[in-house]
Design a protein around this motif. Structure first.
Motif, PDB file in Angstrom:
ATOM      1  N   SER A   1       0.796  -1.221   0.000  1.00  0.00           N
ATOM      2  CA  SER A   1       0.000   0.000   0.000  1.00  0.00           C
ATOM      3  C   SER A   1       0.835   1.281   0.000  1.00  0.00           C
ATOM      4  O   SER A   1       0.287   2.376  -0.124  1.00  0.00           O
ATOM      5  CB  SER A   1      -0.944   0.022   1.208  1.00  0.00           C
ATOM      6  OG  SER A   1      -0.200  -0.027   2.418  1.00  0.00           O
TER       7      SER A   1
ATOM      8  N   ALA B   1      -8.143  -3.660   6.406  1.00  0.00           N
ATOM      9  CA  ALA B   1      -9.124  -4.104   5.423  1.00  0.00           C
ATOM     10  C   ALA B   1      -9.391  -3.016   4.388  1.00  0.00           C
ATOM     11  O   ALA B   1      -9.604  -3.316   3.201  1.00  0.00           O
ATOM     12  CB  ALA B   1     -10.419  -4.493   6.127  1.00  0.00           C
ATOM     13  N   GLU B   2      -9.373  -1.753   4.834  1.00  0.00           N
ATOM     14  CA  GLU B   2      -9.601  -0.648   3.895  1.00  0.00           C
ATOM     15  C   GLU B   2      -8.509  -0.608   2.821  1.00  0.00           C
ATOM     16  O   GLU B   2      -8.811  -0.490   1.627  1.00  0.00           O
ATOM     17  CB  GLU B   2      -9.632   0.689   4.645  1.00  0.00           C
ATOM     18  CG  GLU B   2      -9.819   1.886   3.724  1.00  0.00           C
ATOM     19  CD  GLU B   2      -9.667   3.216   4.437  1.00  0.00           C
ATOM     20  OE1 GLU B   2      -9.826   4.250   3.768  1.00  0.00           O
ATOM     21  OE2 GLU B   2      -9.385   3.220   5.657  1.00  0.00           O
ATOM     22  N   LYS B   3      -7.251  -0.740   3.255  1.00  0.00           N
ATOM     23  CA  LYS B   3      -6.165  -0.756   2.275  1.00  0.00           C
ATOM     24  C   LYS B   3      -6.285  -1.980   1.368  1.00  0.00           C
ATOM     25  O   LYS B   3      -5.989  -1.919   0.171  1.00  0.00           O
ATOM     26  CB  LYS B   3      -4.815  -0.742   2.979  1.00  0.00           C
ATOM     27  CG  LYS B   3      -4.462   0.597   3.624  1.00  0.00           C
ATOM     28  CD  LYS B   3      -3.098   0.540   4.290  1.00  0.00           C
ATOM     29  CE  LYS B   3      -2.721   1.895   4.891  1.00  0.00           C
ATOM     30  NZ  LYS B   3      -1.394   1.857   5.559  1.00  0.00           N
ATOM     31  N   GLY B   4      -6.717  -3.097   1.942  1.00  0.00           N
ATOM     32  CA  GLY B   4      -6.898  -4.296   1.149  1.00  0.00           C
ATOM     33  C   GLY B   4      -7.909  -4.105   0.038  1.00  0.00           C
ATOM     34  O   GLY B   4      -7.694  -4.531  -1.107  1.00  0.00           O
ATOM     35  N   GLU B   5      -9.024  -3.462   0.349  1.00  0.00           N
ATOM     36  CA  GLU B   5     -10.041  -3.209  -0.670  1.00  0.00           C
ATOM     37  C   GLU B   5      -9.516  -2.273  -1.753  1.00  0.00           C
ATOM     38  O   GLU B   5      -9.821  -2.453  -2.936  1.00  0.00           O
ATOM     39  CB  GLU B   5     -11.300  -2.623  -0.017  1.00  0.00           C
ATOM     40  CG  GLU B   5     -12.082  -3.612   0.835  1.00  0.00           C
ATOM     41  CD  GLU B   5     -12.501  -4.847   0.046  1.00  0.00           C
ATOM     42  OE1 GLU B   5     -12.997  -4.683  -1.087  1.00  0.00           O
ATOM     43  OE2 GLU B   5     -12.326  -5.966   0.563  1.00  0.00           O
ATOM     44  N   ARG B   6      -8.729  -1.298  -1.351  1.00  0.00           N
ATOM     45  CA  ARG B   6      -8.174  -0.373  -2.346  1.00  0.00           C
ATOM     46  C   ARG B   6      -7.162  -1.082  -3.243  1.00  0.00           C
ATOM     47  O   ARG B   6      -7.056  -0.786  -4.436  1.00  0.00           O
ATOM     48  CB  ARG B   6      -7.541   0.827  -1.640  1.00  0.00           C
ATOM     49  CG  ARG B   6      -8.561   1.683  -0.887  1.00  0.00           C
ATOM     50  CD  ARG B   6      -7.925   2.857  -0.184  1.00  0.00           C
ATOM     51  NE  ARG B   6      -7.496   3.882  -1.140  1.00  0.00           N
ATOM     52  CZ  ARG B   6      -6.973   5.061  -0.773  1.00  0.00           C
ATOM     53  NH1 ARG B   6      -6.802   5.321   0.520  1.00  0.00           N
ATOM     54  NH2 ARG B   6      -6.617   5.939  -1.671  1.00  0.00           N
TER      55      ARG B   6
ATOM     56  N   LYS C   1      -7.342  -4.268  -4.060  1.00  0.00           N
ATOM     57  CA  LYS C   1      -8.139  -5.064  -4.985  1.00  0.00           C
ATOM     58  C   LYS C   1      -8.663  -4.189  -6.123  1.00  0.00           C
ATOM     59  O   LYS C   1      -8.669  -4.609  -7.293  1.00  0.00           O
ATOM     60  CB  LYS C   1      -9.298  -5.723  -4.249  1.00  0.00           C
ATOM     61  CG  LYS C   1      -8.894  -6.901  -3.376  1.00  0.00           C
ATOM     62  CD  LYS C   1     -10.113  -7.538  -2.727  1.00  0.00           C
ATOM     63  CE  LYS C   1      -9.718  -8.737  -1.879  1.00  0.00           C
ATOM     64  NZ  LYS C   1     -10.907  -9.356  -1.210  1.00  0.00           N
ATOM     65  N   ALA C   2      -9.093  -2.978  -5.782  1.00  0.00           N
ATOM     66  CA  ALA C   2      -9.574  -2.055  -6.813  1.00  0.00           C
ATOM     67  C   ALA C   2      -8.451  -1.683  -7.777  1.00  0.00           C
ATOM     68  O   ALA C   2      -8.712  -1.369  -8.954  1.00  0.00           O
ATOM     69  CB  ALA C   2     -10.156  -0.804  -6.159  1.00  0.00           C
TER      70      ALA C   2
END
Length: 338
Positions: free
Chosen positions: A162, A187-192, A194-195
């Protein structure tokens, strides 16, 4: 001019905002820039703290990555003019030296650079995007392409995914056609991530990344004839510290680990048995070449690569910007805009 000045090594409090620091004086072959954007790197943190063997000429203005407009050209400068939008290569490849370390950098209203250090910024690339490129993206590009030679179909595990180097590594691996496994702290960084294109995410604060790799992708085998040799083809590890041996153990037979830094410790524990048993390759990558920056401009200008900016801070808040970077509360790059 206004500037953020370091007069001695230490904590963030050693960065002092000064409203009347002397303006740079330019000479033969120099240009004077009005700084529009400077991105911070972990190297700036190390410069502030002090690094063994590197003597800093105090007082110094840190900030390696500098983008701005030319406001004055010195004698002998024929290829550039006032008003040109430019990015500075932090490395002075002719006389030697590094912006923000042995020469004053970008945390100021004005900055002096040698004309041969300049790149022209494409019209559709902002100052902030340009300033994100040299140290982080340039380092990532060389490591993933020239040194790492990441290929289509390979499984690539990226630690520190990240940060500035990490988000570029994720994108470059996807451009190459690889399957990307990104490690993130939240989890927020993980979703970003994935995006951004990551195929899988491992939250290293909640689970052991080595165990997850073995559960999802199998254990490496020493027998090349086995049809499913577990593990990953490539691990990108520029953190070092206690992640090093686990990274080696995540690699399949003949896998390679890529490193360009050691933000969590430069003298980690080692297990040489893993390296020879699984015929692993350790590939180090140091910095970038000018051609890497030119290629990055092409990729960003064409839309194939995103120069991700987490936040832009005014010059007066440069200390806060560094605190956020040092605390790893960043997704992409932190920029200071005087």
């Amino acid at each position: 001019m206004r500037a953020v000045v370091l007069r001695e090594h230490g904590g963030i409090e050693k960065l002092k905002y000064e409203a009347s620091f002397p303006d740079p004086e330019i000479g033969e072959g120099d240009v004077l820039l009005r700084v529009r954007a400077t991105s911070l790197n972990y190297h700036d943190v190390f410069t502030r703290r002090g690094m063994p063997g590197i003597k800093i000429p105090f007082p110094v203005i840190i900030g390696l990555d500098v983008a701005g407009e030319i406001v004055k050209v010195g004698p002998g400068v024929g290829d550039w003019k006032v008003g040109d939008r430019v990015l500075v290569d932090p490395l002075n490849r002719i006389e030697g030296g590094l912006m923000g370390e042995t020469m004053n950098g970008g945390l100021a209203e004005l900055c002096k650079a040698r004309a041969h250090q300049l790149f022209r910024i494409p019209d559709n690339v902002s100052f902030e995007q340009a300033a994100a490129l040299p140290v982080a993206y340039g380092t990532a590009y060389r490591m993933m392409t020239e040194i790492g030679q990441v290929k289509r179909g390979e499984k690539v595990l990226i630690l520190g995914a990240s940060g500035g180097v990490g988000v570029c590594c994720v994108q470059l691996a996807k451009i190459a056609g690889a399957y990307v496994i990104a490690c993130a702290g939240t989890a927020e960084k993980g979703e970003r991530l994935k995006a951004l294109g990551a195929d899988e995410v491992i939250l290293y604060t909640q689970e052991d990344f080595l165990q997850v790799i073995r559960q999802r992708h199998g254990r490496p085998q020493r027998n090349r004839s086995m049809p499913d040799n577990g593990g990953v083809d490539v691990v990108v590890n520029f953190t070092g510290g206690d992640t090093w041996v686990k990274s080696l153990r995540a690699l399949k037979l003949g896998g390679r680990i890529l490193t360009c830094g050691a933000t969590a410790g430069y003298d980690p524990a080692e297990d040489l048995r893993v390296i020879w048993t699984f015929e692993l390759q350790v590939r180090g990558s140091n910095g970038w070449e000018r051609s890497d920056i030119s290629r990055l401009f092409e990729l960003v200008s064409s839309g194939k690569l995103k120069a991700l900016i987490d936040n832009v801070y005014p010059l007066e808040q440069a200390g806060e910007a560094m605190r956020v970077l040092e605390g790893r509360q960043v997704f992409g790059k932190i920029v200071v805009a005087p």
